[in-house]
Design an enzyme around this catalytic site. Sequence first.
Site, PDB file in Angstrom:
ATOM      1  N   GLU A 147     -10.610   6.673   4.228  1.00  0.00           N
ATOM      2  CA  GLU A 147      -9.672   6.007   5.127  1.00  0.00           C
ATOM      3  C   GLU A 147      -9.837   6.485   6.572  1.00  0.00           C
ATOM      4  OE1 GLU A 147      -6.364   5.784   1.558  1.00  0.00           O
ATOM      5  OE2 GLU A 147      -5.774   5.184   3.561  1.00  0.00           O
ATOM      6  N   ASP A 169       0.860  -1.170   0.000  1.00  0.00           N
ATOM      7  CA  ASP A 169       0.000   0.000   0.000  1.00  0.00           C
ATOM      8  C   ASP A 169       0.910   1.238   0.000  1.00  0.00           C
ATOM      9  OD1 ASP A 169      -3.248   0.406   1.548  1.00  0.00           O
ATOM     10  OD2 ASP A 169      -2.125   1.768   0.258  1.00  0.00           O
TER      11      ASP A 169
HETATM   12  C1  GLC Z   1      -4.226   4.269  -0.071  1.00  0.00           C
HETATM   13  C2  GLC Z   1      -5.175   3.124   0.182  1.00  0.00           C
HETATM   14  C3  GLC Z   1      -5.251   2.123  -0.934  1.00  0.00           C
HETATM   15  C4  GLC Z   1      -4.973   2.796  -2.260  1.00  0.00           C
HETATM   16  C5  GLC Z   1      -3.550   3.308  -2.244  1.00  0.00           C
HETATM   17  C6  GLC Z   1      -3.195   4.069  -3.529  1.00  0.00           C
HETATM   18  O1  GLC Z   1      -3.566   4.602   1.104  1.00  0.00           O
HETATM   19  O2  GLC Z   1      -4.990   2.404   1.395  1.00  0.00           O
HETATM   20  O3  GLC Z   1      -6.558   1.525  -0.898  1.00  0.00           O
HETATM   21  O4  GLC Z   1      -5.142   1.874  -3.325  1.00  0.00           O
HETATM   22  O5  GLC Z   1      -3.287   4.144  -1.122  1.00  0.00           O
HETATM   23  O6  GLC Z   1      -3.938   5.241  -3.622  1.00  0.00           O
END
Ligand code: GLC
Length: 629
Positions: free
Chosen positions: A511, A311
């Site tokens: 988030e 992530d």
């Molecule tokens: C974010 C999220 C994830 C996403 C990634 C790229 O923090 O947790 O779901 O795909 O970063 O944006």
Amino acid sequence: MNNLRSHIAPLRNARSFSRRPSVTLFALSLASTLVASCTHAQPQSSIDSRVEALLRQMTLDEKIGQMTQVDSDALKDRSHIQKYALGSVLSGGSSDTGDNSPQAWLQLAQECHAWAAKTRLKIPLLYGIDAIHGHNNVDGAVVFPHNIGLGATRNPALVEQAARITAREVAGTGINWTFAPCVAVALDPRWGRTYESFSDSPELAGRLGAAAVRGFQGDTYTTPGSILACAKHYVGDGGTRRGVDQGDTVCDEATLRQVHLSPYKSAIAAGVGSVMASFSSWNGTKMHAHKYLLTDVLKGELGFKGFVVSDWAGIDQLSRDYKHAIELAINAGLDMAMVPNGPGQKNNYIDFITHLKDLVTGGRVPQARIDDAVRRILRVKFEAGLFDLKPVDPALTTAIGSAEHRSVARECVRQSLVLLKNDPAVLPLRKNAKHIAVVGSAADDLGIQCGGWTVSWQGQTGRVMRAGTTILQAIRQTVSSDTTVTFSPDASGIGEADAVVAVIGEHPYAEGQGDRAELRLSASDAALVAKAKQAGKPLVTILLSGRPLVLGETLDASDAFIAAWLPGTEGLGVADVLFGDYAPTGKLPRIWPGDAKLTAGVAPAFPFGFGLTDYGRKAGGTRTAAATP
Ligand code: GLC
């Protein structure tokens, strides 16, 4: 890889990969996208041998480059794609481009692909983006209901169709990978990502997650506009204590497997080509460093043949010593690192590349681990037809935001609405009513309707996109020309309306910024409905939210109550249910808590699967109506 092969368009007219600077290949790679174009699947042995042949040609630098994914905002010098032989670029939730038009995105993607085509081995680029409810970064794209609303549809075919359209819109901008579907099983709705989860039922989350994978990746070889899917966030992201984002999922292994792992089995069976590791932990160990779950279980026991991506700077959370963090993550089974920082910033992509090379030459990361990671990445690129490049089909680009796409999104909205109450039966409203009073600022706010991950990471209130229909606009488009529709954000001026429609809702979040200690309506929303009730007219309340909220007196004050979740740009789907063009069919995809703090032992306000169909005529329209999951 068989399951992957069957769902991602294999190569057409596969040619042996050579270093001969083929003009055709070079020219085609200037505007690459995944094209599910094959009339027949490539023998696995053919792809595996092509992977091995390419792997043998690669230097350690080129292998590490393939394992590096850089955010477009950090990539100030795009020639670094060539210089470091980067395997992937992403645009994070707020890494937008120019005027955010489809053309601007297409130009950005084509520029990045062109730099990849200038590398020694011309290995095509995977360009990733969070197209999680439509191509939601792009102004003009169709924004679908978030997954919680799709969960209420219980309709895998419709979810697949929505993902298919999303894939075509994404492919129309030259991007070939989405970080979706989220297959989280969100257990505690205080979690800010509850709306990204289809359901608190592992079975439903898996069934719809698999449908989304098929939609994104295409399940017939002649479907143009397929893109790579990514099941996320592995594993247990939705099970953290108190729903704390990136928190700790404390449970025994049997529970982890039964609740949180099972949707990944469905996604793998559907052929998903990538999996994203979760920021969260299991019993105190960060998932990004969890060798047992990333390697032994996911790749070994479940036989996942694609690759695992981190992530957003997920590796950084493993240790203050970035080099050590990299060692932990790569040795645990991470194959590609999402590195959002650029030169001049801490833990930037050049740091990642330098540290990983040192770790390999220093014997801290085995060469075999690097080769396994790169083999997986290359195999997905071959399986997905990336080496067999076709220019972006202009029809895909012009179809972004088309009426045809919007009609499917409208169908998703219709089927996502859950009627919680209709007693007395004030729904459906009459299209030829003399006066309908619409109250609440959320009634005319596309940003609230769409929620987070819309144009920007956190979303925003107001006119978040040029194209889209608010609920107020939809009501005005649906009623007869003789009907007066008034709008009052504060519920004033209701007068002698025949009916009142109050729209309340959460403001957008994403988030952890959406984490809540309690699940309450805002005081202003509760006050709005109470004021509307005083007018003494039939009152329909519509809730726009990313999760269930404890309703209390607001439900009692409403004659009818609709949970509309985060429906996206197509507000006409709400009007269809309000005015009887589509009788509600939605079913709660998760328990609706009876207590704002989720106190143990407090009965749910509504059980999983509850939803009044046919306006509740048969079921008496009250909350005690039998739930039919
Ligand atoms: C974010 C999220 C994830 C996403 C990634 C790229 O923090 O947790 O779901 O795909 O970063 O944006």
